[in-house]
Design a protein around this motif. Structure first.
Motif, mmCIF file in Angstrom:
data_model
loop_
_atom_site.group_PDB
_atom_site.id
_atom_site.type_symbol
_atom_site.label_atom_id
_atom_site.label_comp_id
_atom_site.label_asym_id
_atom_site.label_seq_id
_atom_site.Cartn_x
_atom_site.Cartn_y
_atom_site.Cartn_z
ATOM 1 N N PHE A 34 0.717 -1.279 0.014
ATOM 2 C CA PHE A 34 0.031 0.149 0.092
ATOM 3 C C PHE A 34 0.703 1.308 0.009
ATOM 4 C CE2 PHE A 34 -2.240 3.297 2.549
ATOM 5 C CZ PHE A 34 -3.092 3.415 1.626
ATOM 6 N N SER A 38 0.861 3.849 -2.965
ATOM 7 C CA SER A 38 0.458 5.149 -2.804
ATOM 8 C C SER A 38 1.475 6.352 -3.137
ATOM 9 C CB SER A 38 -0.124 5.556 -1.439
ATOM 10 O OG SER A 38 1.101 5.195 -0.788
ATOM 11 N N TRP A 39 2.736 5.841 -2.848
ATOM 12 C CA TRP A 39 3.755 6.782 -3.372
ATOM 13 C C TRP A 39 3.818 7.006 -4.544
ATOM 14 C CZ3 TRP A 39 8.466 6.714 -6.312
ATOM 15 C CH2 TRP A 39 9.352 7.710 -5.902
ATOM 16 N N ALA A 41 1.687 6.719 -7.016
ATOM 17 C CA ALA A 41 0.402 7.438 -7.451
ATOM 18 C C ALA A 41 0.577 8.989 -7.099
ATOM 19 C CB ALA A 41 -0.856 7.063 -6.617
#
Length: 49
Positions: A34, A38-39, A41
């Motif tokens: 995750f 997220s990084w 994105a």
């Protein structure tokens, strides 16, 4: 001369009390995945601007 029975008994206690860490490995992998996703994105948004 030291008793070898005590050493054998201590080794048995350690081997029988070790927990199964498969669930921990899966949980840490999910959280790590995750964080990486997220990084990536946020980095993709940075590059798009």
């Amino acid at each position: 001369m030291p008793s070898t029975n005590l050493k054998h008994q201590v080794e048995q206690e350690h081997s029988s009390s070790e927990p199964n860490l498969k669930g921990t490995l899966i949980s840490v992998s999910v959280v790590g995945g995750f964080l990486v996703l997220s990084w990536l994105a946020v980095f993709g948004l940075f590059l798009a601007r």
